[in-house]
Write an enzyme that holds these catalytic residues in place. Structure first.
Site, PDB file in Angstrom:
ATOM      1  N   GLN A 223       0.713  -0.876   0.264  1.00  0.00           N
ATOM      2  CA  GLN A 223      -0.197  -0.446   0.082  1.00  0.00           C
ATOM      3  C   GLN A 223       0.964   1.294  -0.244  1.00  0.00           C
ATOM      4  O   GLN A 223       0.698   2.503  -0.083  1.00  0.00           O
ATOM      5  CB  GLN A 223      -1.083   0.348   1.270  1.00  0.00           C
ATOM      6  CG  GLN A 223      -1.837  -1.318   1.599  1.00  0.00           C
ATOM      7  CD  GLN A 223      -2.771  -1.063   2.532  1.00  0.00           C
ATOM      8  OE1 GLN A 223      -2.622  -2.130   3.325  1.00  0.00           O
ATOM      9  NE2 GLN A 223      -3.414   0.278   2.998  1.00  0.00           N
ATOM     10  N   ARG A 373      -8.705  -1.247   8.469  1.00  0.00           N
ATOM     11  CA  ARG A 373      -9.413  -0.319   8.072  1.00  0.00           C
ATOM     12  C   ARG A 373      -9.616   0.532   8.828  1.00  0.00           C
ATOM     13  O   ARG A 373     -10.965   0.472   9.477  1.00  0.00           O
ATOM     14  CB  ARG A 373     -10.782  -1.293   7.222  1.00  0.00           C
ATOM     15  CG  ARG A 373     -11.649  -0.194   6.451  1.00  0.00           C
ATOM     16  CD  ARG A 373     -12.381  -0.353   5.803  1.00  0.00           C
ATOM     17  NE  ARG A 373     -13.021  -0.042   4.696  1.00  0.00           N
ATOM     18  CZ  ARG A 373     -13.828  -0.533   3.568  1.00  0.00           C
ATOM     19  NH1 ARG A 373     -13.667  -1.960   3.590  1.00  0.00           N
ATOM     20  NH2 ARG A 373     -14.605  -0.198   3.065  1.00  0.00           N
ATOM     21  N   CYS A 374      -8.776   1.544  10.173  1.00  0.00           N
ATOM     22  CA  CYS A 374      -8.962   2.175  10.582  1.00  0.00           C
ATOM     23  C   CYS A 374      -8.011   2.852  11.023  1.00  0.00           C
ATOM     24  O   CYS A 374      -6.639   2.965  10.287  1.00  0.00           O
ATOM     25  CB  CYS A 374      -9.169   1.382  11.918  1.00  0.00           C
ATOM     26  SG  CYS A 374      -7.745   1.676  12.975  1.00  0.00           S
ATOM     27  N   GLU A 743     -12.846   4.300   5.996  1.00  0.00           N
ATOM     28  CA  GLU A 743     -12.581   3.453   7.351  1.00  0.00           C
ATOM     29  C   GLU A 743     -13.550   3.558   8.396  1.00  0.00           C
ATOM     30  O   GLU A 743     -13.911   2.811   9.154  1.00  0.00           O
ATOM     31  CB  GLU A 743     -11.282   3.926   7.750  1.00  0.00           C
ATOM     32  CG  GLU A 743     -10.457   3.069   6.993  1.00  0.00           C
ATOM     33  CD  GLU A 743      -8.915   4.112   7.043  1.00  0.00           C
ATOM     34  OE1 GLU A 743      -7.948   3.184   6.663  1.00  0.00           O
ATOM     35  OE2 GLU A 743      -8.954   4.536   7.852  1.00  0.00           O
TER      36      GLU A 743
END
Length: 789
Positions: A223, A373-374, A743
């Site tokens: 990523q 996902r935060c 998110e």
């Protein structure tokens, strides 16, 4: 070889089943790492430890090396010759690439087999014999801090305990005083267990070292390509791999969610193998390796206390947390924030006093601490404050919606300085909650709940009114390994008026190609279909910190907007030259400049672009392009209010989410369909840890949840029909008022569902249930309370 406590096949470390029926070996058709085929490419597979903590007495690779097609077996001793057996983590800790003395968790990399075929490499792994001597295992972070606990990181000189860090924020004395003066104090212990991102594509790479040019090209599932390139240069610069000779290409990625930010040992081993052998080397992990050995999220042990007046006014918050990071701190948090952005734990409430502290702890588990996902521990913070808020409502016998509305930060008080130091940019929390209540029919649901309760039926309504903190971040506070967390866009307008925009981020399915193109189109009037977006190649893209923590639109999107505005400023001067007027006499409307008072005298952006290469003013540089490195002045603070309605089966303990209303506010929206897609996906990933997902370990460090047999993911059967809506409160400091949304749903959904389950059982004295709220947990509670059928 010493007998493992759990068979390799059960642990997922055996490879005897890896034949044609193994989905890992079924190649797709696309531009993913596993689709890449290079001439002469070799394959790598990894020997993994069945023990959680053991001394390596010997590694015998002789049988493996006799297998036709096996070319090499790489061990820690091999890498130690080049000082590559350890590497830095993104949190400036250290991590083994391959061990030379002992293993620290089950499924840790022990050796790597290089072969001409991936099946042969798997056979080679089976043939490598490792003799282990088991050592004491520590999997409980509380016990890890006991004075007599074995010190796990014996590689660290003078290390006398298993504490990684102590972090705190807020005024302890003022908070303690507020608690002493409070009318009501509630406390709640809660555990947020280990979970895994379980992205549809596992991690992998193809490392290709060209001995003629001395250049290394790595196709990998990352990523953050530029950050990885810098890490590789730091790790291997001493053996000649300097940064200008390293190219990282991140092709299509099948989901990331934070799990593809770290640099995993498999990447480094593949690179080392390619450099030594001189041929491309591919490594793609299988699903069980991915679940058992890659970085984990959560694993927070929280004690939360909330103080209030009798009328429900919240006055102070106090939190103490143990963070289990496994054997190394391999989180991807900003350097100055070892506990991430957990200090957003005051949430959406006008608390005057707060104090939070977190201790990071080493255990015999894989590295933990990534952001599932935060935005850097925000999910843990939101779960904590939203759960303890409901505990307070239960104590005061107040409706949880009423309690929240009473304590929200008033809209007119923004920007708001929180008790833990953050400056919230904008918000209208009452509007979001009232909208959610209106959509769900809150008052009618409460009446229905009372009627069902009288009949012995179990129905619950749960609220989560969360505030996120995203868009990392301002360079004065945010860096990773010293790299400031700006992001970038390089924008070039071709002579025919078409655009090429390159960004320092990397999409994993968020729709950057659409969103970024729309941003450029909005600023310049070029059709979005004529804006080509590129990212993920360090040889062509401007340097950026990548995509995670909902930072793409707040940072790179802003960079794209500012680059377009720079282009527009130059275009204005060229237009003035073409129209023979002063730039001050021009007005802009999307796609063209015209002369004030004479709209027929105009030049389109396409005409201006052609002139930039053919008829630009003398003394001006030709071309029409710009670069922007955007350093945000502040983070952005998206928010929302979610309401879940659940029914509980008294015979099985099964929780069914009957309705779920999600009202989000992410500021100005670029593409509504992409936003809705992000929210729908995020809600499913929020339901998952609330009801299903958990990875746990027994006292010997054996994993439970290491395959999809027992690590449960939601399907269409478990997920409800999401009901979504929006409020719009633009960020005042962002170039186009956006806040980020990728998110939010994963952050807000778990406490809404947990609060709904507790609400269904509150009348029998249940105050809290740790997630995941499985049927077994609920049934045991029902049996204890005499409600089981």
């Amino acid at each position: 070889m010493s007998e493992p406590r759990t068979s390799p096949e059960v642990c997922g470390m055996g490879h005897s089943m890896k034949r044609k029926e193994d989905p890992r070996f079924i190649r797709g058709k696309g531009n993913y790492v596993d689709d890449i085929q290079l001439p002469g490419m070799l394959h790598m597979d990894i020997v993994r430890s069945p023990f959680a903590h053991a001394k390596i007495k010997s590694i015998d690779a002789s049988k493996a090396l006799k297998i036709p097609g096996v070319l090499a077996v790489i061990t820690g001793e091999t890498l130690a010759k080049y000082n590559l057996h350890w590497m830095p983590t993104l949190m400036s800790d250290t991590q083994m690439v391959l061990p030379t003395e002992k293993v620290m968790y089950q499924a840790q990399e022990v050796a790597a087999v290089i072969a001409t075929d991936r099946y042969i490499a798997a056979d080679g792994v089976e043939a490598v014999e490792v003799d282990y001597e088991p050592l004491p295992v520590v999997v409980d972070p509380v016990k890890a801090l006991d004075p007599g606990a074995p010190v796990l990181r014996t590689d660290k000189k003078d290390k006398k305990d298993n504490r990684i860090f102590h972090w705190q924020a807020g005024d302890r004395a003022a908070t303690d005083k507020a608690f002493a003066e409070a009318d009501v104090v509630v406390a709640q212990d809660m555990y947020i267990p280990r979970i895994h991102v379980a992205s549809i594509e596992t991690c992998g790479c193809v490392a290709d070292f060209d001995r003629v040019t001395g250049k290394l090209t790595v196709y990998m599932t990352t990523q953050a390509p530029h950050a990885v390139r810098t890490v590789f240069a730091l790790v291997a610069g001493h053996v000649g791999l300097s940064e200008e000779k390293i190219r990282i290409i991140s092709p299509d990625i099948g989901g990331g969610f934070g799990g593809k930010v770290p640099v995993y040992p498999g990447y480094v081993i593949a690179v080392a193998a390619s450099v030594v052998i001189g041929k491309p080397v591919k490594w793609v992990e299988d699903r069980m390796e991915n679940l058992q050995a890659d970085s984990f999220a959560r694993d927070y042990h929280i004690h939360a206390e909330l103080a209030a007046k009798k009328d429900g006014t919240m006055t102070a918050l106090r939190i103490k947390t143990l963070a289990d990071h496994g054997y190394t701190d391999a989180a991807a948090n900003p350097s100055k924030f070892p506990a991430g952005l957990f200090s957003i734990c005051t949430g959406s409430y006008a608390l005057k006093h707060a104090f939070a502290e977190v201790d990071g702890v080493y255990t015999n588990k894989p590295p933990g601490g990534i952001a599932y996902r935060c935005s850097f521990r925000v999910t843990e913070a939101v779960h904590c404050i939203e759960r303890v808020t409901d505990v307070l409502a239960q104590e005061l016998k107040m409706d949880p919606a009423e309690l929240r509305l009473k304590n929200f930060i008033p809209p007119e008080k923004f920007p708001w300085k929180s008790a833990l130091g953050w400056e919230y940019d904008s918000g209208n929390y009452p509007a979001a909650l009232r909208k959610a209540m209106e959509i769900v029919g809150y008052e009618a649901l409460r009446k229905e709940q009372a009627e069902k309760r009288a009949r012995g039926e179990l129905m619950g309504i749960g609220i989560s009114s969360f505030t996120e903190i995203v868009g990392a971040g301002p360079s004065k506070q945010f860096d990773i390994l010293g790299l400031k967390m700006f992001d970038s866009c390089e924008l070039r307008i071709h002579p025919t008026g078409k655009a090429l925009a390159r960004f320092g981020t990397k999409s994993q399915g968020q729709g950057h190609e659409t969103t970024y193109a729309q941003i450029i189109a909005e600023e310049l009037g070029i059709p979005a279909a004529q804006v080509q977006v590129e990212e993920g190649d360090t040889d062509t893209a401007p340097y950026g910190l990548g995509t995670y923590a909902s930072r793409s639109t707040p940072t790179a999107g802003a960079a794209g907007s500012l680059a377009a505005r720079k282009v527009r400023e130059k275009a204005k001067k060229i237009a003035a030259h073409l129209l023979e007027c002063s730039p001050d006499d021009l007005v802009w409307e999307p796609g063209k400049f015209s002369v004030k008072g004479s709209p027929s005298r105009s030049k389109t952006i396409q005409e201006i672009a052609f002139a930039a290469y053919t008829n630009h003013p003398q003394g001006m540089e030709a071309g029409l392009e710009a670069v922007s490195y955007y350093d945000p002045p502040n983070l952005t603070f998206p928010f929302g209010s979610y309401i879940a309605v659940v029914d509980i089966d008294r015979g099985t303990g099964q929780v069914k989410v009957r309705r779920f209303v999600a009202v989000d506010d992410c500021g100005n929206i670029i593409n509504p369909m992409i936003v809705d897609g992000q929210i729908h996906g995020g809600l499913a990933m929020g339901l998952a840890p609330a009801l299903l997902e958990e990875i746990s370990y027994d006292d010997d460090g054996n994993i439970t949840g290491g395959s999809f047999m027992d690590y449960l993911l939601p399907t269409a059967m478990e997920t409800p029909s999401w009901e979504t809506a929006k409020t719009v409160t633009p960020s005042p400091h962002h170039p186009f008022g956006a806040k980020g949304v990728g998110e939010s749903a994963t952050v807000g959904a778990p406490p809404a569902i947990a609060n709904a389950v507790v609400d269904a059982l509150a009348h029998v004295g249940v105050r809290h249930v740790d997630i995941p709220i499985t049927p077994e947990k609920v049934w045991r509670l029902l049996k204890e309370k005499g409600l089981a059928e």
